[in-house]
Motif scaffolding. Structure first.
Motif, PDB file in Angstrom:
ATOM      1  N   GLN A 110      -7.884  -2.399   0.482  1.00 59.53           N
ATOM      2  CA  GLN A 110      -6.490  -2.512   0.470  1.00 59.53           C
ATOM      3  C   GLN A 110      -5.936  -1.252   1.074  1.00 59.53           C
ATOM      4  O   GLN A 110      -5.391  -1.026   1.823  1.00 59.53           O
ATOM      5  CB  GLN A 110      -6.057  -2.857  -1.007  1.00 59.53           C
ATOM      6  CG  GLN A 110      -5.968  -4.329  -1.245  1.00 59.53           C
ATOM      7  CD  GLN A 110      -6.140  -4.901  -2.617  1.00 59.53           C
ATOM      8  OE1 GLN A 110      -5.763  -3.799  -3.324  1.00 59.53           O
ATOM      9  NE2 GLN A 110      -5.967  -5.996  -3.037  1.00 59.53           N
TER      10      GLN A 110
ATOM     11  N   ASN B 282      -3.705 -11.936  -3.854  1.00 59.22           N
ATOM     12  CA  ASN B 282      -5.024 -12.437  -4.470  1.00 59.22           C
ATOM     13  C   ASN B 282      -5.152 -12.851  -6.007  1.00 59.22           C
ATOM     14  O   ASN B 282      -5.982 -13.085  -6.478  1.00 59.22           O
ATOM     15  CB  ASN B 282      -6.282 -11.676  -4.071  1.00 59.22           C
ATOM     16  CG  ASN B 282      -6.076 -10.383  -4.657  1.00 59.22           C
ATOM     17  OD1 ASN B 282      -5.579  -9.422  -4.087  1.00 59.22           O
ATOM     18  ND2 ASN B 282      -6.546 -10.137  -6.028  1.00 59.22           N
TER      19      ASN B 282
ATOM     20  N   ALA C  26      -2.212  -6.207   5.250  1.00 62.45           N
ATOM     21  CA  ALA C  26      -1.886  -4.968   6.249  1.00 62.45           C
ATOM     22  C   ALA C  26      -0.499  -4.924   6.611  1.00 62.45           C
ATOM     23  O   ALA C  26      -0.404  -4.187   7.619  1.00 62.45           O
ATOM     24  CB  ALA C  26      -2.882  -4.701   7.167  1.00 62.45           C
TER      25      ALA C  26
ATOM     26  N   ASN D 183      -6.400   7.272  -6.792  1.00 58.35           N
ATOM     27  CA  ASN D 183      -5.605   8.128  -5.592  1.00 58.35           C
ATOM     28  C   ASN D 183      -4.166   7.447  -5.552  1.00 58.35           C
ATOM     29  O   ASN D 183      -3.253   7.963  -5.236  1.00 58.35           O
ATOM     30  CB  ASN D 183      -6.241   7.980  -4.217  1.00 58.35           C
ATOM     31  CG  ASN D 183      -7.653   8.937  -4.477  1.00 58.35           C
ATOM     32  OD1 ASN D 183      -8.529   8.682  -3.517  1.00 58.35           O
ATOM     33  ND2 ASN D 183      -7.974   9.852  -5.363  1.00 58.35           N
ATOM     34  N   GLU D 184      -4.168   6.159  -5.679  1.00 60.95           N
ATOM     35  CA  GLU D 184      -2.982   5.452  -5.552  1.00 60.95           C
ATOM     36  C   GLU D 184      -2.101   5.774  -6.903  1.00 60.95           C
ATOM     37  O   GLU D 184      -0.883   6.085  -6.879  1.00 60.95           O
ATOM     38  CB  GLU D 184      -2.950   3.954  -5.443  1.00 60.95           C
ATOM     39  CG  GLU D 184      -2.053   3.087  -4.759  1.00 60.95           C
ATOM     40  CD  GLU D 184      -2.445   1.914  -4.285  1.00 60.95           C
ATOM     41  OE1 GLU D 184      -1.825   1.200  -3.586  1.00 60.95           O
ATOM     42  OE2 GLU D 184      -3.432   1.208  -4.792  1.00 60.95           O
ATOM     43  N   ASN D 185      -2.816   5.696  -8.061  1.00 61.81           N
ATOM     44  CA  ASN D 185      -2.057   5.596  -9.327  1.00 61.81           C
ATOM     45  C   ASN D 185      -1.412   7.005  -9.594  1.00 61.81           C
ATOM     46  O   ASN D 185      -0.409   7.264 -10.144  1.00 61.81           O
ATOM     47  CB  ASN D 185      -2.895   5.458 -10.502  1.00 61.81           C
ATOM     48  CG  ASN D 185      -3.179   3.903 -10.737  1.00 61.81           C
ATOM     49  OD1 ASN D 185      -2.281   3.139 -10.453  1.00 61.81           O
ATOM     50  ND2 ASN D 185      -4.464   3.816 -11.318  1.00 61.81           N
TER      51      ASN D 185
ATOM     52  N   LEU E  44      -8.175   3.658  -6.257  1.00 63.58           N
ATOM     53  CA  LEU E  44      -7.121   3.145  -7.263  1.00 63.58           C
ATOM     54  C   LEU E  44      -6.550   4.277  -7.933  1.00 63.58           C
ATOM     55  O   LEU E  44      -5.343   4.516  -8.001  1.00 63.58           O
ATOM     56  CB  LEU E  44      -8.167   2.189  -8.223  1.00 63.58           C
ATOM     57  CG  LEU E  44      -7.000   1.550  -9.288  1.00 63.58           C
ATOM     58  CD1 LEU E  44      -5.760   0.902  -8.628  1.00 63.58           C
ATOM     59  CD2 LEU E  44      -7.927   0.513 -10.165  1.00 63.58           C
TER      60      LEU E  44
ATOM     61  N   ASP F 100      -9.791  -2.766  -3.885  1.00 66.20           N
ATOM     62  CA  ASP F 100      -8.763  -1.477  -3.718  1.00 66.20           C
ATOM     63  C   ASP F 100      -9.095  -0.537  -2.506  1.00 66.20           C
ATOM     64  O   ASP F 100      -8.366  -0.187  -1.639  1.00 66.20           O
ATOM     65  CB  ASP F 100      -8.611  -0.608  -4.991  1.00 66.20           C
ATOM     66  CG  ASP F 100      -7.870  -1.246  -5.891  1.00 66.20           C
ATOM     67  OD1 ASP F 100      -6.341  -1.407  -5.666  1.00 66.20           O
ATOM     68  OD2 ASP F 100      -8.178  -1.737  -7.015  1.00 66.20           O
TER      69      ASP F 100
ATOM     70  N   TYR G 167     -12.434  -9.764  -5.716  1.00 68.18           N
ATOM     71  CA  TYR G 167     -11.064  -9.702  -6.023  1.00 68.18           C
ATOM     72  C   TYR G 167     -10.710 -10.344  -7.339  1.00 68.18           C
ATOM     73  O   TYR G 167      -9.598 -10.189  -7.746  1.00 68.18           O
ATOM     74  CB  TYR G 167     -10.243 -10.570  -4.549  1.00 68.18           C
ATOM     75  CG  TYR G 167     -10.355  -9.806  -3.421  1.00 68.18           C
ATOM     76  CD1 TYR G 167      -9.051  -8.790  -3.226  1.00 68.18           C
ATOM     77  CD2 TYR G 167     -11.373  -9.520  -2.529  1.00 68.18           C
ATOM     78  CE1 TYR G 167      -8.970  -8.261  -2.205  1.00 68.18           C
ATOM     79  CE2 TYR G 167     -11.369  -8.960  -1.494  1.00 68.18           C
ATOM     80  CZ  TYR G 167      -9.988  -8.252  -1.279  1.00 68.18           C
ATOM     81  OH  TYR G 167      -9.919  -7.217  -0.107  1.00 68.18           O
TER      82      TYR G 167
ATOM     83  N   GLU H 276       0.062  -5.523   1.195  1.00 61.38           N
ATOM     84  CA  GLU H 276      -1.424  -4.638   1.259  1.00 61.38           C
ATOM     85  C   GLU H 276      -2.480  -5.203   1.758  1.00 61.38           C
ATOM     86  O   GLU H 276      -3.081  -5.123   2.686  1.00 61.38           O
ATOM     87  CB  GLU H 276      -1.498  -4.158  -0.077  1.00 61.38           C
ATOM     88  CG  GLU H 276      -2.263  -2.901  -0.083  1.00 61.38           C
ATOM     89  CD  GLU H 276      -2.395  -2.152  -1.517  1.00 61.38           C
ATOM     90  OE1 GLU H 276      -2.487  -0.983  -1.398  1.00 61.38           O
ATOM     91  OE2 GLU H 276      -2.251  -2.787  -2.714  1.00 61.38           O
TER      92      GLU H 276
ATOM     93  N   ARG I  50     -13.029  -4.278  -8.788  1.00 65.93           N
ATOM     94  CA  ARG I  50     -11.918  -4.090  -8.295  1.00 65.93           C
ATOM     95  C   ARG I  50     -11.500  -2.748  -7.330  1.00 65.93           C
ATOM     96  O   ARG I  50     -11.033  -2.940  -6.489  1.00 65.93           O
ATOM     97  CB  ARG I  50     -11.005  -3.699  -9.730  1.00 65.93           C
ATOM     98  CG  ARG I  50      -9.593  -3.231  -9.581  1.00 65.93           C
ATOM     99  CD  ARG I  50      -8.784  -3.989  -9.164  1.00 65.93           C
ATOM    100  NE  ARG I  50      -7.379  -3.440  -8.674  1.00 65.93           N
ATOM    101  CZ  ARG I  50      -6.396  -3.325  -9.575  1.00 65.93           C
ATOM    102  NH1 ARG I  50      -6.172  -3.645 -10.624  1.00 65.93           N
ATOM    103  NH2 ARG I  50      -5.354  -2.657  -9.052  1.00 65.93           N
TER     104      ARG I  50
ATOM    105  N   LYS J 253       4.466   4.250  -4.936  1.00 67.79           N
ATOM    106  CA  LYS J 253       3.846   5.837  -4.841  1.00 67.79           C
ATOM    107  C   LYS J 253       3.350   6.123  -3.538  1.00 67.79           C
ATOM    108  O   LYS J 253       3.503   7.381  -2.869  1.00 67.79           O
ATOM    109  CB  LYS J 253       2.671   5.778  -5.848  1.00 67.79           C
ATOM    110  CG  LYS J 253       3.054   6.010  -7.482  1.00 67.79           C
ATOM    111  CD  LYS J 253       2.177   5.778  -8.350  1.00 67.79           C
ATOM    112  CE  LYS J 253       2.465   5.758  -9.763  1.00 67.79           C
ATOM    113  NZ  LYS J 253       1.519   5.516 -10.723  1.00 67.79           N
ATOM    114  N   MET J 254       2.644   5.024  -3.007  1.00 65.78           N
ATOM    115  CA  MET J 254       2.175   5.264  -1.453  1.00 65.78           C
ATOM    116  C   MET J 254       3.518   5.202  -0.768  1.00 65.78           C
ATOM    117  O   MET J 254       3.355   6.171   0.497  1.00 65.78           O
ATOM    118  CB  MET J 254       1.197   4.205  -1.281  1.00 65.78           C
ATOM    119  CG  MET J 254      -0.007   4.380  -1.746  1.00 65.78           C
ATOM    120  SD  MET J 254      -0.977   5.885  -1.453  1.00 65.78           S
ATOM    121  CE  MET J 254      -0.664   6.755  -3.097  1.00 65.78           C
TER     122      MET J 254
ATOM    123  N   LYS K 282      -6.548  -0.538   4.720  1.00 63.46           N
ATOM    124  CA  LYS K 282      -5.463  -1.189   5.195  1.00 63.46           C
ATOM    125  C   LYS K 282      -3.971  -0.293   5.480  1.00 63.46           C
ATOM    126  O   LYS K 282      -3.317  -0.452   6.610  1.00 63.46           O
ATOM    127  CB  LYS K 282      -5.190  -2.464   4.869  1.00 63.46           C
ATOM    128  CG  LYS K 282      -6.199  -3.608   4.997  1.00 63.46           C
ATOM    129  CD  LYS K 282      -6.139  -4.777   4.158  1.00 63.46           C
ATOM    130  CE  LYS K 282      -7.246  -5.902   4.558  1.00 63.46           C
ATOM    131  NZ  LYS K 282      -7.047  -6.969   3.593  1.00 63.46           N
ATOM    132  N   MET K 283      -3.721   0.158   4.413  1.00 58.61           N
ATOM    133  CA  MET K 283      -2.343   0.990   4.312  1.00 58.61           C
ATOM    134  C   MET K 283      -2.740   2.456   5.038  1.00 58.61           C
ATOM    135  O   MET K 283      -1.906   2.744   5.651  1.00 58.61           O
ATOM    136  CB  MET K 283      -2.041   1.268   2.730  1.00 58.61           C
ATOM    137  CG  MET K 283      -1.497  -0.013   2.113  1.00 58.61           C
ATOM    138  SD  MET K 283       0.107  -0.613   3.137  1.00 58.61           S
ATOM    139  CE  MET K 283      -0.618  -1.912   3.932  1.00 58.61           C
TER     140      MET K 283
END
Lengths: 456, 456
Positions: free
Chosen positions: A364, B351, B325, A321-323, A319, A361, A436, B322, A357, B367-368, A367-368
């Motif tokens: 998720q 979800n 996927a 790393n995404e933010n 999370l 994440d 989730y 996400e 959470r 951001k990704m 998956k990306m």
């Protein structure tokens, strides 16, 4: 002082920061047995989730004595806490948090790491020089951590000794078993948040360790050089000696952001990779120096091999790393190589302290990773993230994070009845759904090393 | 029947599904004025967030009459609801949800779209043939939607007419203003969830529209061909005629997943892009046919141009994209081109039904996108996702989603005191934090078109 007494002192010295292992606790306490009843879920391996419906989780002297369908001989008189159709899982471990950042969770989410440190993190952490402010901030942090599913955590404080000690006191009161580190930083940060010299930073660290010696039962210290850009070589060298002297574990950051990595290369031109910049100072894993490195988003083959060789624990913080637009860590590759991986909220690069959470994440993000980076890297499964959140991260604390025999009994009881659905669900489906959908309202009870935590 | 009466009937026909616009409502209702007081936040443009502290939001006959510092002449006797330091924002719009999927939110999150449809979605949706089951599922769905910050939503039901009508009844009771579509699907799904023929699908749709005529004040029908793979050309042709006859809006799916896109190309070899497969049947935007297309993850230049030309609304569903996927939609590009963009939870590819969570996810996903796909595409800001969640999506319903004068007054009052922090926060910081941290416990009050919703 006679020989025997001296030996006892030395023994105490070695264990002085250990927070009292279960062996130590046994002395003078009367043996205590009880059982928790419900649908019991725990990991044994990264891809193996054990589900035992309507079973008993046996606890003796704070340790797990197995999961059984029927109470065995000798347990008939033990107290049974029957949680009906609730799920009972091991407590979750958060391998990476920053306590003084909790106040700005979910704020300033429009910056990358280095800019965010300068504009958001450092000005706020500097406020923890003020004990009154720290009292407010750490009370909130500790209360919220207590309410969630986390039972173990490795936590960065700020560089301030009094505030760090206050944080440890607050956390001791929660009943959780956590490690807290006074942060070391003697370069590349504003005057308000930088120690005067390597020597001063070491001295403050020694003062801190002296102050807390023998003070806490559950909270332990951990050495915490912030990250290479914040620590001069001299400071790293001094901390390394302190580490060897005390045997304390270490936590820091690794390969989170591309700008940061380039900076480390400039600062340590002699290093063969970012990880090597820690390893050079003997603070990168090894049996004598248990180490957590947070992030590892850009760890390459060489760095992963070094982590494997040294036995470093990776705190995967998807999370955060995404933010902070850092990227996505190659977790499938970590698992393929058999590295130690746990999860971290990274409050407050991550905007929540919920490891549930973070589990969702992690799935998720993987998956990306699969979709956008490398389609040979299969997304993570529920089993795998559950393992990381429990046994994977918990192993940093010893036998923690599972219900196998001999594990310390950290357990969370989950009541998901408020998460309504018209469907009939299996226990595995309920567990996935809890990752989730749940929040602290689903935590019905919580145990740490066999002691029940009062949630309200 | 004389000429005038006939005209009246025709007029009623055109408006018959409109749920009563504010003009219609004025007749026979006595003028009602009130004001809400608090810190008022709303969007006027995608990059413009208005923040008016300690102000009054004026409401008359269900419409906004401005945001003011002092009550004007003529408003001194109006009721003032003083919400103190709470934030007051426009109600959120969810442009894409599947009501019968709500029961498995956060489950089966290890599949891609087409596999997930087959194994998770279709078997569950088929259960909605049973009204007793539908009653259970839709009660839960409606209750939860009511509790959150959403005031408007565009919702897929299943193909079943009785269950769709039941869903509309349940939603009417909530007080929210929503659009609900009986789903059309006559190919490529299992027998248990496929209409017998295009003709039968059309007949069922007409029956549904006849049944509900004049029945609801707030809930409107929307035509809902599931997606091209589920609808034969004949069915699309028939629905197109029905659309032209009724003027009803349309919702469907577009360019979500690579496998799906390849399939559409096979099914409609004549189409120049996926969007063209709808446009061919005149169900892709246009003033006479307001259309929402969910996802648009892989919309290319040509498809975006067509959406722009036709005025299609895009329902951006980052969390779903996400989870399944699918990938990340090029939202910065949508905004650069001036396309209509709102947010969708896509329960339960997504979800959660929290549009706050989807706002945070939209920022994170962008951001990704920036980090992993295209560094010329700047991540989304809080201002931009707030706009999408309010005025951007709301515009599908008319003047909805802002507090500019003449807008229908949908408002959500947010009490964030339980989200503790030691920091002193600005109103903008509090708003950002609410997006990342809040749940239904922060919803203190909710208004739809000037009517207060009873939350408990």
């Amino acid at each position: 002082m006679g020989k025997v007494a001296l030996f006892a002192v030395v023994f105490y010295d070695v264990k002085r920061y250990s927070g009292g292992g279960s062996t130590g606790q046994r002395k003078g306490r009367k043996m205590k047995r009880f059982a928790l009843k419900g649908h019991i879920c725990y990991s044994t391996h990264p891809d193996r989730l054990e589900i035992r419906e309507n079973s008993y989780l046996l606890c003796e002297e704070g340790e797990c004595r197995g999961v059984v369908k029927e109470l065995p001989q000798g347990w008939k008189e033990a107290e049974v806490k029957d949680y009906g159709t609730c799920l009972i899982i091991p407590g979750l471990t958060d391998l990476h948090m920053h306590a003084p950042q909790y106040g700005f969770c979910g704020m300033g989410m429009d910056m990358e790491l280095l800019q965010w440190l300068e504009h958001q993190v450092f000005p706020e952490e500097a406020k923890y020089a003020d004990l009154e402010y720290a009292e407010k901030g750490y009370r909130i942090f500790a209360e919220n951590l207590k309410k969630g599913a986390t039972t173990r955590a490795c936590i960065f404080s700020s560089l301030h000794v009094p505030a760090t000690e206050l944080l440890m006191e607050k956390l001791e009161e929660t009943g959780l078993k956590v490690m807290v580190g006074k942060v070391n930083m003697d370069r590349n940060s504003p005057d308000i948040l930088r120690e005067e010299s390597a020597e001063a930073s070491e001295a403050a660290t020694r003062q801190w360790l002296k102050d807390i010696e023998g003070k806490f039962k559950r909270v332990q210290p951990i050495l915490t050089p912030r990250f290479i850009p914040s620590c001069t070589d001299e400071l790293m060298e001094r901390l390394s000696h302190l580490q060897q002297e005390t045997g304390l574990p270490v936590q820091s950051h690794l390969s989170e952001n591309l700008g940061e990595i380039a900076w480390v290369k400039e600062l340590c031109p002699w290093s063969s990779c970012y990880g090597d910049a820690y390893d050079h100072f003997r603070m990168f894993g090894t049996e004598q120096c248990k180490t957590i490195m947070a992030h590892c988003v850009y760890s390459d083959d060489q760095e992963m091999e070094l982590m494997k060789k040294r036995g470093v624990w990776i705190a995967h913080c998807p999370l955060s790393n995404e933010n902070l637009a850092s990227g996505i860590a190659p977790v499938r590759e970590f698992l393929n190589r058999g590295l130690n991986v746990g999860l971290g909220s990274d409050v407050s690069g991550g905007n929540t302290d919920s490891i549930f959470r973070v589990m969702a994440d992690a799935v998720q993000a993987s998956k990306m990773y699969w979709r956008l980076i490398d389609q040979t890297k299969k997304p993570l499964t529920l089993e795998e993230v559950f393992y990381m959140a429990t046994k994977g991260g918990g192993s940093f604390f010893g036998n923690v994070g599972s219900f196998e025999e001999g594990y310390e009994l950290d357990a969370v009881v989950l009541d998901d009845r408020a998460l309504k659905t018209p469907m009939d669900l299996t226990v595995r489906q309920r567990l996935e759904r809890i990752c989730y959908l749940s929040d602290d309202r689903q935590i019905a009870a919580k145990y740490v090393a066999g002691e029940e935590i009062r949630l309200v």
